[in-house]
Design a protein around this motif. Sequence first.
Motif, PDB file in Angstrom:
ATOM      1  N   THR A  15       0.838  -1.200   0.000  1.00  0.00           N
ATOM      2  CA  THR A  15       0.000   0.000   0.000  1.00  0.00           C
ATOM      3  C   THR A  15       0.872   1.249   0.000  1.00  0.00           C
ATOM      4  O   THR A  15       0.637   2.191  -0.767  1.00  0.00           O
ATOM      5  N   TYR A  20      -1.598  -1.210  -5.113  1.00  0.00           N
ATOM      6  CA  TYR A  20      -2.848  -1.451  -4.387  1.00  0.00           C
ATOM      7  C   TYR A  20      -3.477  -2.814  -4.651  1.00  0.00           C
ATOM      8  O   TYR A  20      -4.020  -3.427  -3.737  1.00  0.00           O
ATOM      9  N   GLN A  21      -3.453  -3.276  -5.891  1.00  0.00           N
ATOM     10  CA  GLN A  21      -4.057  -4.587  -6.180  1.00  0.00           C
ATOM     11  C   GLN A  21      -3.301  -5.695  -5.461  1.00  0.00           C
ATOM     12  O   GLN A  21      -3.913  -6.635  -4.930  1.00  0.00           O
ATOM     13  N   ILE A  24      -4.304  -5.565  -1.802  1.00  0.00           N
ATOM     14  CA  ILE A  24      -5.618  -6.185  -1.585  1.00  0.00           C
ATOM     15  C   ILE A  24      -5.486  -7.705  -1.542  1.00  0.00           C
ATOM     16  O   ILE A  24      -6.081  -8.372  -0.695  1.00  0.00           O
ATOM     17  N   TYR A  54      -8.855   0.466  -0.262  1.00  0.00           N
ATOM     18  CA  TYR A  54      -9.929   0.913  -1.155  1.00  0.00           C
ATOM     19  C   TYR A  54     -10.111   2.434  -1.096  1.00  0.00           C
ATOM     20  O   TYR A  54     -10.526   3.065  -2.073  1.00  0.00           O
ATOM     21  N   GLN A  55      -9.769   3.018   0.057  1.00  0.00           N
ATOM     22  CA  GLN A  55      -9.794   4.480   0.173  1.00  0.00           C
ATOM     23  C   GLN A  55      -8.801   5.089  -0.810  1.00  0.00           C
ATOM     24  O   GLN A  55      -9.119   6.038  -1.529  1.00  0.00           O
ATOM     25  N   LEU A  57      -7.717   3.773  -3.521  1.00  0.00           N
ATOM     26  CA  LEU A  57      -8.182   3.509  -4.885  1.00  0.00           C
ATOM     27  C   LEU A  57      -9.358   4.400  -5.282  1.00  0.00           C
ATOM     28  O   LEU A  57      -9.776   4.416  -6.425  1.00  0.00           O
ATOM     29  N   ASP A  59     -12.390   4.017  -4.147  1.00  0.00           N
ATOM     30  CA  ASP A  59     -13.651   3.271  -4.056  1.00  0.00           C
ATOM     31  C   ASP A  59     -14.196   3.481  -2.637  1.00  0.00           C
ATOM     32  O   ASP A  59     -14.085   2.622  -1.755  1.00  0.00           O
ATOM     33  N   LYS A  62     -16.893   1.015  -0.913  1.00  0.00           N
ATOM     34  CA  LYS A  62     -16.305  -0.236  -0.448  1.00  0.00           C
ATOM     35  C   LYS A  62     -15.422   0.007   0.769  1.00  0.00           C
ATOM     36  O   LYS A  62     -15.408  -0.787   1.717  1.00  0.00           O
ATOM     37  N   ALA A  63     -14.674   1.108   0.734  1.00  0.00           N
ATOM     38  CA  ALA A  63     -13.826   1.461   1.877  1.00  0.00           C
ATOM     39  C   ALA A  63     -14.682   1.640   3.132  1.00  0.00           C
ATOM     40  O   ALA A  63     -14.362   1.102   4.200  1.00  0.00           O
ATOM     41  N   TYR A  66     -16.020  -1.764   4.599  1.00  0.00           N
ATOM     42  CA  TYR A  66     -15.026  -2.503   5.377  1.00  0.00           C
ATOM     43  C   TYR A  66     -14.705  -1.791   6.698  1.00  0.00           C
ATOM     44  O   TYR A  66     -14.592  -2.421   7.757  1.00  0.00           O
TER      45      TYR A  66
END
Length: 266
Positions: A15, A20-21, A24, A54-55, A57, A59, A62-63, A66
């Motif tokens: 991160t 990022y991927q 994850i 996800y933050q 990214l 998104d 989704k962030a 979670y």
Amino acid sequence: YSETACLGNLGMAHTMLGLYQEAISFHEQSLIIDEELENQDGIASDWNNLGSVYQYLGDYPKAEEYLTKALSLFEKLADHRGEVLALINLGNVKNKQGQFELGKQHLQKAIPIVEEIGDLHLAASALNSLGLSFTRLGETKNAVEMYERALNIFRIIKNQREEAKVLNNLGLLQMAMDGQERSLDFFQKALKLSQRFGDPINQSNALSNMALYWAAMDNDELALEYHQKHLELTSDLNYLSGKANALGNLGLLYTSRKDYPTAIQY
């Protein structure tokens, strides 16, 4: 040292590198193992870590999903440090969504908890994020106080990576207060620190802020140069929210120059 702890650390390292991927993937592997073991502490940490990625990214739904689950579980487990982490992350998500009052509420809730547990790094992180909420809400005096407290703590604990974050935010606040000369100094210091420590997110923020500074100074050539650098870095990182910001700012710059065909491309 457990497998999930190693996976979690690998996820956080990726991160910080802007991968990022991959981050994850590591956090999801950790979550699968923690769920199989019914390790509630681990599950809460995995959810928090996934929400954080996800933050970055962009998104945010989704962030938030979670992080809300993580906060609830941390509270149930009476894990106060985890609770603060989730509150800070939720505050940051709300700030990025433009919901600054909600961001402020999450962060103000974190402050007394973090003061009680005595974690200086988390205290400074919460103060820095709260400063951003105050900035966007127009509460300038409170914002300056939060940033200065955060900066002082990060300097005491010698965390220059986080110091760069605060310097970026102080620069933006100075721009809003018409302190243009000081703002450039803050951005330059932030850029230098983030380059030294290989921190691509803070580096991209500093580049974006310097572009905005030169645009405000009516120096379109330097503004364009820094917007392009910002776009290149965010594209390389697949930092979607940063890339969208860079594209939008380039479009605005070309619009201000009445170069509408180029502006439309962005």
